[in-house]
Write a protein that holds these residues in place. Structure first.
Motif, PDB file in Angstrom:
ATOM      1  N   ASP A  28      -8.314  -0.299  10.006  1.00  0.00           N
ATOM      2  CA  ASP A  28      -9.443  -0.606   9.113  1.00  0.00           C
ATOM      3  C   ASP A  28      -9.008  -0.890   7.681  1.00  0.00           C
ATOM      4  OD1 ASP A  28     -11.089  -0.329  11.217  1.00  0.00           O
ATOM      5  OD2 ASP A  28     -11.756   1.711  10.724  1.00  0.00           O
ATOM      6  N   PHE A  29      -8.058  -0.111   7.162  1.00  0.00           N
ATOM      7  CA  PHE A  29      -7.648  -0.358   5.779  1.00  0.00           C
ATOM      8  C   PHE A  29      -7.098  -1.778   5.646  1.00  0.00           C
ATOM      9  CE2 PHE A  29      -4.299  -0.724   2.607  1.00  0.00           C
ATOM     10  CZ  PHE A  29      -5.048  -0.485   1.460  1.00  0.00           C
ATOM     11  N   SER A  82       0.835  -1.206   0.000  1.00  0.00           N
ATOM     12  CA  SER A  82       0.000   0.000   0.000  1.00  0.00           C
ATOM     13  C   SER A  82       0.869   1.256   0.000  1.00  0.00           C
ATOM     14  CB  SER A  82      -0.911  -0.015   1.232  1.00  0.00           C
ATOM     15  OG  SER A  82      -1.583   1.200   1.323  1.00  0.00           O
ATOM     16  N   SER A 129      -9.679  -4.313   5.598  1.00  0.00           N
ATOM     17  CA  SER A 129     -10.496  -4.354   4.382  1.00  0.00           C
ATOM     18  C   SER A 129      -9.777  -5.069   3.231  1.00  0.00           C
ATOM     19  CB  SER A 129     -10.894  -2.939   3.954  1.00  0.00           C
ATOM     20  OG  SER A 129      -9.760  -2.243   3.456  1.00  0.00           O
ATOM     21  N   TYR A 172      -0.724   2.483   9.867  1.00  0.00           N
ATOM     22  CA  TYR A 172      -1.741   1.505   9.471  1.00  0.00           C
ATOM     23  C   TYR A 172      -2.341   0.729  10.650  1.00  0.00           C
ATOM     24  CZ  TYR A 172      -0.588   2.053   4.538  1.00  0.00           C
ATOM     25  OH  TYR A 172      -0.424   2.552   3.273  1.00  0.00           O
TER      26      TYR A 172
END
Ligand SMILES: C[S@@+](CC[C@H](N)C(=O)[O-])C[C@H]1O[C@@H](n2cnc3c(N)ncnc32)[C@H](O)[C@@H]1O
Length: 255
Positions: free
Chosen positions: A168-169, A105, A172, A156
């Motif tokens: 949360d990222f 990411s 997900s 993160y």
């Protein structure tokens, strides 16, 4: 059939964690397992599994360098697009998968791209998969991580004095399932498949069988990270090592 827990056969696994820098985890070693062996004694019996499922956050720089230096550049160049899909095939309690997702990411964002990625983790040990889904770990000591990895964790995840909870990222994009890689996966295909600290447990026919299963779901142009694989395990598998990149393999195109 080999005895996977032969008495007196001990070795030290360097780099297994979590633990303080410089310490080593000693475990009862296995003879290489064949596909027919009872894996439960080695990976499910919690007395053994403490060692055989050991893992930790940001364990392998070589793996992360492969994501940023090889796999993502290839993905960005390919016309196919879609989501960058990663799979850790013996992920234990999930730290490797969350770490890979943070690294990937961050690289998307560094390239000013939306982080369209997915990270799957599978293991045969149900307890480890439950822990992976919970995504809450002991907080690593500050001096145990590089500055960059610590910053990623701060971005993160949520940290308090004792624990670190994946944010949360990460929740997900990371998914965890019980799966035995002796079986052929069916549903998904992946840009990057990671088999880290697992091959060492299997004999050459076992390694070859697992490699065929992983190749079956590797996307064209995708990469395999095979740590601990032997020459005999690779033989006849149609894989080529990427020069200068430890443990990274690509499928040799058929003539
Ligand atoms: C030493 S841990 C490695 C964890 C992580 N990949 C890492 O490098 O930090 C090895 C894991 O592989 C899993 N494993 C071994 N054989 C497997 C199989 N046939 N299918 C799925 N998982 C397996 C074990 O349960 C264990 O959790």
């Amino acid at each position: 059939m080999v005895d996977p827990l032969k008495r007196g056969d001990r070795r030290t696994i360097a780099g297994a964690g979590p633990r303080m820098p410089g310490t080593r985890i000693s475990c009862r070693a296995t003879n290489p397992l064949s596909l027919a062996d009872d894996l439960g004694k080695v990976f499910l019996d919690e007395r053994q599994a403490k060692a055989t499922t050991a893992t930790r956050l940001f364990r392998n720089n070589e793996l992360f360098d492969a994501i940023t230096g090889i796999c993502l550049p290839a993905f960005f160049q390919a016309p196919r697009g879609g989501r960058f899909a990663m799979w850790s095939t013996g992920c234990s309690s999930g730290e490797e998968v969350y770490s890979m997702a943070m690294i990937a990411s961050n690289e998307f964002i560094r390239k000013k791209k939306q982080p369209l990625l997915e990270a799957f983790g599978t293991d045969i040990n149900r307890n480890r998969i439950i822990e992976a889904r919970a995504g809450v770990y002991n907080r690593p000591a500050r001096n145990f991580l590089t500055r960059d990895h610590w910053r990623l964790l701060a971005d993160y995840a949520e940290m308090d004095g004792r624990s670190v909870r994946m944010g949360d990222f990460l929740r997900s994009v990371c998914q965890f399932t019980i799966f035995d890689m002796r079986n052929r996966p069916k549903k998904h295909s992946f840009n990057f498949i990671v088999c880290n600290h697992v091959m060492q447990y299997y004999d050459a026919p076992g390694q070859r069988h697992i490699i065929e299963n992983l190749k079956a779901v590797l996307r064209p142009g995708g990469h395999l990270y095979l740590e601990g694989v032997t020459e005999a395990g690779l033989s006849g598998g149609g894989l080529e090592k990427r020069p200068g990149a430890p443990n990274i393999y690509v499928v040799v195109p058929k003539p």
